[in-house]
Write a protein that holds these residues in place. Structure first.
Motif, PDB file in Angstrom:
ATOM      1  N   MET A  51       0.822  -1.206   0.000  1.00 25.33           N
ATOM      2  CA  MET A  51       0.000   0.000   0.000  1.00 25.33           C
ATOM      3  C   MET A  51       0.854   1.253   0.000  1.00 25.33           C
ATOM      4  O   MET A  51       0.531   2.251  -0.643  1.00 25.33           O
ATOM      5  N   ALA A  52       1.974   1.212   0.716  1.00 29.58           N
ATOM      6  CA  ALA A  52       2.844   2.391   0.804  1.00 29.58           C
ATOM      7  C   ALA A  52       3.500   2.727  -0.533  1.00 29.58           C
ATOM      8  O   ALA A  52       3.757   3.900  -0.819  1.00 29.58           O
ATOM      9  N   ALA A  57      -4.921  -2.169  -3.167  1.00 33.48           N
ATOM     10  CA  ALA A  57      -6.157  -2.440  -3.901  1.00 33.48           C
ATOM     11  C   ALA A  57      -6.767  -1.136  -4.388  1.00 33.48           C
ATOM     12  O   ALA A  57      -6.508  -0.058  -3.831  1.00 33.48           O
ATOM     13  N   THR A  58      -7.606  -1.229  -5.424  1.00 29.87           N
ATOM     14  CA  THR A  58      -8.103  -0.006  -6.072  1.00 29.87           C
ATOM     15  C   THR A  58      -9.615   0.180  -6.001  1.00 29.87           C
ATOM     16  O   THR A  58     -10.125   1.203  -6.439  1.00 29.87           O
ATOM     17  N   GLN A  66      -8.022  -5.823   1.885  1.00 31.58           N
ATOM     18  CA  GLN A  66      -6.581  -5.663   2.099  1.00 31.58           C
ATOM     19  C   GLN A  66      -6.275  -5.126   3.497  1.00 31.58           C
ATOM     20  O   GLN A  66      -5.391  -5.648   4.184  1.00 31.58           O
ATOM     21  N   TRP A  67      -7.021  -4.111   3.918  1.00 33.32           N
ATOM     22  CA  TRP A  67      -6.808  -3.551   5.255  1.00 33.32           C
ATOM     23  C   TRP A  67      -7.153  -4.572   6.344  1.00 33.32           C
ATOM     24  O   TRP A  67      -6.424  -4.694   7.340  1.00 33.32           O
ATOM     25  N   THR A  68      -8.252  -5.296   6.159  1.00 37.59           N
ATOM     26  CA  THR A  68      -8.652  -6.311   7.141  1.00 37.59           C
ATOM     27  C   THR A  68      -7.591  -7.396   7.264  1.00 37.59           C
ATOM     28  O   THR A  68      -7.238  -7.816   8.376  1.00 37.59           O
TER      29      THR A  68
END
Length: 198
Positions: A51-52, A57-58, A66-68
Motif C-alpha cells: 500500500m505504501a 487495492a483499487t 486488504q486492510w482487514t
C-alpha cells in the motif's frame, strides 16, 4: 458417527499437546513462538509496503479486504509474540484466519499477475506450523484450502491477466507441491517421533 468425531478430536488434542510438551522439553517453545510471530508479521509488513508503494487495492471492497487482512496479520503476529501459547482451537482459528487473509490480500493487491501468483508461497509458512502440530481433518482442511486457493489464483491470472500457461505452471507447481508434500512430510515426521517416544 459421534464416536468417530469425538475420537478424531481427542486424537488431534493429544497430538497437539504432545507437540507442546516436546517444545517445552527441548526448551524451544519461546523460539518457536517468535518464529511464528515473525512469519505472521512479515505477511502484515508485505501488505503495508504494498500500500505504501502504490500497489494497494483499487476498489472499495478490495481495499477493505486488504486492510482487514493486514490488521488481522498484525494482531495475530503480536499475539504470538506477546501472548500465551494458544489452545488447539485458537491455533486452528489462527490457521484458518491466516489462510483466508493470505488469499484475500494476495488476490486484491494491484500487483503484476506473476507476482500475485508467487505470493501464494506464504501458504508454505503456515504449513510448517500445521504439519508439525495438527493432524487429520485440520491438516486436510489446510492442504485442501491452500491448494484450491493457489489453483484459483493461477487459473485467474491465466484467464483474465494473460499470463502464459507455462509461466503459471512453473510458479504454481512448486508452491502446490510444497503446500501438500512438505506439510505431510512434517506431519509424518512428527507422528514418527511421537510413536518413538511412546
Amino acid at each position: 458417527m459421534a464416536t468417530a468425531a469425538r475420537s478424531s478430536v481427542n486424537s488431534s488434542t493429544e497430538h497437539y499437546e504432545w507437540g507442546l510438551a516436546l517444545m517445552s522439553s527441548l526448551a524451544v517453545s519461546g523460539i518457536v513462538k517468535k518464529v511464528i510471530a515473525l512469519a505472521t508479521l512479515s505477511m502484515a509488513v508485505v501488505v503495508t509496503l504494498e500500500m505504501a508503494f502504490g500497489y494497494g487495492a483499487t476498489t472499495p471492497i478490495a481495499i477493505a479486504v486488504q486492510w482487514t487482512s493486514m490488521i488481522a496479520a498484525y494482531i495475530m503476529g503480536l499475539f504470538w509474540l506477546f501472548g500465551p501459547w494458544p489452545t488447539l482451537t485458537e491455533a486452528f482459528a489462527f490457521v484458518v484466519i491466516a489462510n483466508i487473509a493470505i488469499f484475500g490480500a494476495t488476490f486484491v493487491a494491484d500487483f503484476p499477475p506473476e507476482i500475485t501468483l508467487a505470493k501464494t508461497a506464504f501458504f508454505i509458512e503456515i504449513g510448517m506450523f500445521v504439519g508439525f502440530f495438527f493432524e487429520r481433518w485440520m491438516l486436510a482442511f489446510h492442504i485442501v484450502f491452500c491448494i484450491a486457493a493457489t489453483t484459483f489464483i493461477a487459473a485467474y491470472v491465466v484467464v483474465f491477466e494473460d499470463v502464459a500457461v507455462l509461466q503459471a505452471v512453473v510458479v504454481w507447481s512448486p508452491v502446490v507441491v510444497s503446500i501438500g508434500g512438505f506439510v505431510l512430510l512434517l506431519h509424518f515426521a512428527a507422528r514418527s517421533m511421537r510413536l518413538e517416544f511412546e
